[in-house]
Design a protein around this motif. Structure first.
Motif, PDB file in Angstrom:
ATOM      1  N   ARG A 101      -5.963   2.315   3.107  1.00 39.02           N
ATOM      2  CA  ARG A 101      -5.026   3.283   3.695  1.00 39.02           C
ATOM      3  C   ARG A 101      -3.687   2.652   4.023  1.00 39.02           C
ATOM      4  N   LEU A 102      -3.633   1.330   4.084  1.00 37.47           N
ATOM      5  CA  LEU A 102      -2.375   0.658   4.388  1.00 37.47           C
ATOM      6  C   LEU A 102      -1.696   0.129   3.131  1.00 37.47           C
ATOM      7  N   ALA A 103      -2.491  -0.153   2.091  1.00 38.59           N
ATOM      8  CA  ALA A 103      -1.907  -0.646   0.838  1.00 38.59           C
ATOM      9  C   ALA A 103      -1.006   0.427   0.234  1.00 38.59           C
ATOM     10  N   ILE A 104      -1.461   1.661   0.283  1.00 34.34           N
ATOM     11  CA  ILE A 104      -0.649   2.816  -0.121  1.00 34.34           C
ATOM     12  C   ILE A 104      -0.565   3.708   1.100  1.00 34.34           C
ATOM     13  N   ARG A 105       0.614   3.977   1.538  1.00 34.29           N
ATOM     14  CA  ARG A 105       0.761   4.761   2.771  1.00 34.29           C
ATOM     15  C   ARG A 105       0.525   6.232   2.484  1.00 34.29           C
ATOM     16  N   TRP A 106      -0.623   6.731   2.930  1.00 33.47           N
ATOM     17  CA  TRP A 106      -0.990   8.134   2.738  1.00 33.47           C
ATOM     18  C   TRP A 106      -0.516   8.980   3.906  1.00 33.47           C
TER      19      TRP A 106
END
Length: 134
Positions: A101-106
């Motif tokens: 969830r932090l690698a790609i900010r959803w």
């Protein structure tokens, strides 16, 4: 998150609100955390950086809100210790990006993203402490 940690955290979370704007979490989903707002963040007085961050644009952007840049200039000797600081910061980012969830900010809302960053930092610290004690 392992089951032992979830068993510790779950009783501390508030109940899911009746009139929630989103869907109720399923399984080990994390409901929103309500409470008082924290202290407002203080403006940084200075920013440390090594030669990789040296440019007129960066220096000007930092000076606009009255932040003093402490950055080694290209061609000048390094400011002692900045390489170690940069390694620590980059290592922290690498550890945080292990969480999907932090690698790609959803998250669109800043407070949700901040909550996930705080949770990830807590889990990283827990792992390190667990490793140090074993």
């Amino acid at each position: 998150m392992d089951d032992d940690l979830w068993a510790l955290i779950e009783p501390l979370l508030p109940p899911w609100p009746e009139r929630s704007p989103g869907p109720k979490p399923v399984g080990d989903g994390i409901p929103p955390v309500a409470g008082r707002l924290g202290r407002p963040r203080r403006r940084a007085e200075s920013i440390l950086g090594d030669k990789a961050y040296d440019s007129r644009v960066v220096r000007r952007e930092l000076r606009t809100p009255r932040i003093m840049p402490v950055i080694s200039r290209n061609g000048a000797p390094n400011i002692k210790g900045l390489g170690i600081l940069r390694y620590t910061v980059e290592q922290a980012f690498a550890l945080l990006h292990q969480f999907k969830r932090l690698a790609i900010r959803w998250e669109r809302r800043l407070e949700l993203h901040d909550a996930f960053v705080s949770l990830a930092c807590s889990l990283i610290c827990r792992r390190r402490l667990k490793k140090a004690h074993s």
